[in-house]
Design an enzyme around this catalytic site. Sequence first.
Site, mmCIF file in Angstrom:
data_model
loop_
_atom_site.group_PDB
_atom_site.id
_atom_site.type_symbol
_atom_site.label_atom_id
_atom_site.label_comp_id
_atom_site.label_asym_id
_atom_site.label_seq_id
_atom_site.Cartn_x
_atom_site.Cartn_y
_atom_site.Cartn_z
ATOM 1 N N THR A 249 0.809 -1.220 0.000
ATOM 2 C CA THR A 249 0.000 0.000 0.000
ATOM 3 C C THR A 249 0.843 1.271 0.000
ATOM 4 O O THR A 249 0.623 2.170 -0.813
ATOM 5 C CB THR A 249 -0.948 -0.006 1.208
ATOM 6 O OG1 THR A 249 -1.859 -1.094 1.070
ATOM 7 C CG2 THR A 249 -1.718 1.292 1.310
ATOM 8 N N ASN B 95 5.000 -0.914 3.995
ATOM 9 C CA ASN B 95 4.107 -0.225 4.932
ATOM 10 C C ASN B 95 4.821 0.097 6.242
ATOM 11 O O ASN B 95 4.469 1.061 6.929
ATOM 12 C CB ASN B 95 2.875 -1.084 5.217
ATOM 13 C CG ASN B 95 2.020 -1.286 3.985
ATOM 14 O OD1 ASN B 95 2.010 -0.459 3.074
ATOM 15 N ND2 ASN B 95 1.290 -2.394 3.956
ATOM 16 N N LYS C 299 -6.787 5.162 5.782
ATOM 17 C CA LYS C 299 -5.424 4.844 6.220
ATOM 18 C C LYS C 299 -4.556 6.096 6.187
ATOM 19 O O LYS C 299 -4.614 6.875 5.233
ATOM 20 C CB LYS C 299 -4.797 3.797 5.308
ATOM 21 C CG LYS C 299 -5.561 2.478 5.217
ATOM 22 C CD LYS C 299 -4.848 1.527 4.267
ATOM 23 C CE LYS C 299 -5.574 0.201 4.133
ATOM 24 N NZ LYS C 299 -4.869 -0.733 3.227
ATOM 25 N N ASP C 300 -3.694 6.240 7.188
ATOM 26 C CA ASP C 300 -2.808 7.404 7.220
ATOM 27 C C ASP C 300 -1.867 7.420 6.016
ATOM 28 O O ASP C 300 -1.725 8.433 5.333
ATOM 29 C CB ASP C 300 -2.042 7.493 8.546
ATOM 30 C CG ASP C 300 -1.281 6.228 8.926
ATOM 31 O OD1 ASP C 300 -1.272 5.241 8.147
ATOM 32 O OD2 ASP C 300 -0.688 6.208 10.033
ATOM 33 N N ARG C 301 -1.212 6.312 5.744
ATOM 34 C CA ARG C 301 -0.241 6.278 4.652
ATOM 35 C C ARG C 301 -0.883 6.561 3.296
ATOM 36 O O ARG C 301 -0.258 7.138 2.404
ATOM 37 C CB ARG C 301 0.482 4.936 4.628
ATOM 38 C CG ARG C 301 -0.416 3.714 4.529
ATOM 39 C CD ARG C 301 0.392 2.432 4.675
ATOM 40 N NE ARG C 301 -0.421 1.214 4.653
ATOM 41 C CZ ARG C 301 -0.950 0.642 5.712
ATOM 42 N NH1 ARG C 301 -0.752 1.174 6.906
ATOM 43 N NH2 ARG C 301 -1.663 -0.470 5.607
#
Length: 580
Positions: free
Chosen positions: A83, A104, A170-172
Amino acid sequence: MPTPKRLLAFVTVCALTLASVPRATASAYDAHPKLVVVIVLDQFRADYLERYRADFKGRGFKLFLDHGANFLDCYYDYANTETAPGHSTIGTGAYTDGHGIGGNEWWDLARSKDHPVTSVEDERYALVGLPSGANASPGSSPRNLRASTFGDELRLDTVGESAVYGVSLKDRASILPAGSAANGAFWIDQASGRFITSTYYMQQLPDWAQAFDDSGRIDQAKQEANAPNSTNFYGDVGATPAAVSYEIDFAKALITGAELGKHDTTDVLMLSISSTDILGHRVGPDSPQQRAMVDAVDTDLDGFFTWLDKNVEGGLGNVWIALTADHGIAPVPADAAKLGLNAATIDMQKLTANLNDAINLKFSPGEKVQYLLTHQSLPYLALNPPAFDRAGINEQEAEQAVQNALPVAFTDLDKPAELKTPATAKLPPQPAMFRSYTRLQMAGGELPNTPFGQLIAHSYTPNGGWYVMVIPDAFQMAAYAAGGTNHFTPYSYDRHVPLDFYGAPFAPGIYHGRVEPTDLAATFASLLGINQPSASIGHILTQALKPAAAVTYPKPVPVRAPHAARKAHAGASKPGENEQ
């Protein structure tokens, strides 16, 4: 020789004539388009769009399939299909060897000796917007992103006038594609479902974001997901279509609250839909549940595009939209094995133990030194440098020793029972390793001069300390969950993603031939009239572009002052100062 009066009249006529001729091109500086939206579907193979095409209604996916530029053969050209790297590639137009994001999470012993750090973890910043009493874990930022995104370049070229935001569960997935100069990135607190950010961007949530969190929309999503009492929004609601509409509703609130599409230059929204990944890991790409999720996304995109048409000046004619994914997914190993593929599941704890035993036998017989760090995940096996240092072993010797031990460590994972009689059925799948490469081999370019070698070269990262990259056989993976599946390999099922465009410059049609996700940033940069991102290796998809003279917009392009005459104060803008 004309008289001064006649000369003045001639010049005036020419000026009026030129002013009446429509501009053949437009750019970010003219606010055409008003808004660029990049939709990233987390864990979404390109074949879904054809496989489930008969299900689609309205103008969700069909906006691209029937009215957009549809590239059928888009493949990532690297081997670490996860991701964080995928979202970084979409924004930067580069692969891991250019943007630095290898996974990740990874081990960084200078920052933590008890857990891997995430790709966006940053203890220098605090989280903003957490509910009262929540565990305040380290904040997040794009600190590890070593290349600019096309959003960064847009901010630079317009001297901060353009607004760029990222949104995801999601933060990323919200931070990395938007870039380091983004006005903001928002993701959810996994327990409560509230959208949060970090002090890298702002000291407190904007009023519109706070209002959204307080509006009761979280409870509505829980009810729709049949999880009214959930204290794990990410896991319980995130894996349902309810989370898709919830996330899109937040995107609408952002567009309205931050007034995206209303500035004198083009604005950008990077919107990553996470639910396809959260569910897909559990059920696999061939399950009825995942098909239902794809259909739900189609419905929600239809509603979102209709909303954009009504809420952006000039409607969809003033919006460019791209659709892609951060990675694909492998079939569930048990399903693939039924068809005869050697789709084994790899026990990572046992693999790590086998390797530790082998390295102890070589360097410290009779001892139980932990030469590999805990919490291992493929494709990168993380070594423990202090353990090797104590034994007087340097990085090259250490990585080579692990690499040499890998084939036997794989063989010992699941030895088949000895056959007393000829098999009457297919033998069970067996874990097997295809290739491995040490960090030093990757850093030094000691790789095959082949397309496969290029996949590995593009996967090099300076993060993670000492490591060995491991490629198991196709359709094999570390166990994710009972009946679930995973992604992280160089195989086509993990690399094949959609790449579709809709908007004024794009000629609708189906386009065959290999393209890459890196081409998205390069193409948008060219069309917007800005620099390509700093490490971009993408190609401009000229085959899908209309002639400049054929590109029209709903309203005339306004006459603007020269670039140097724009608002001087805009250049002082920093992340967090524009909290619209």
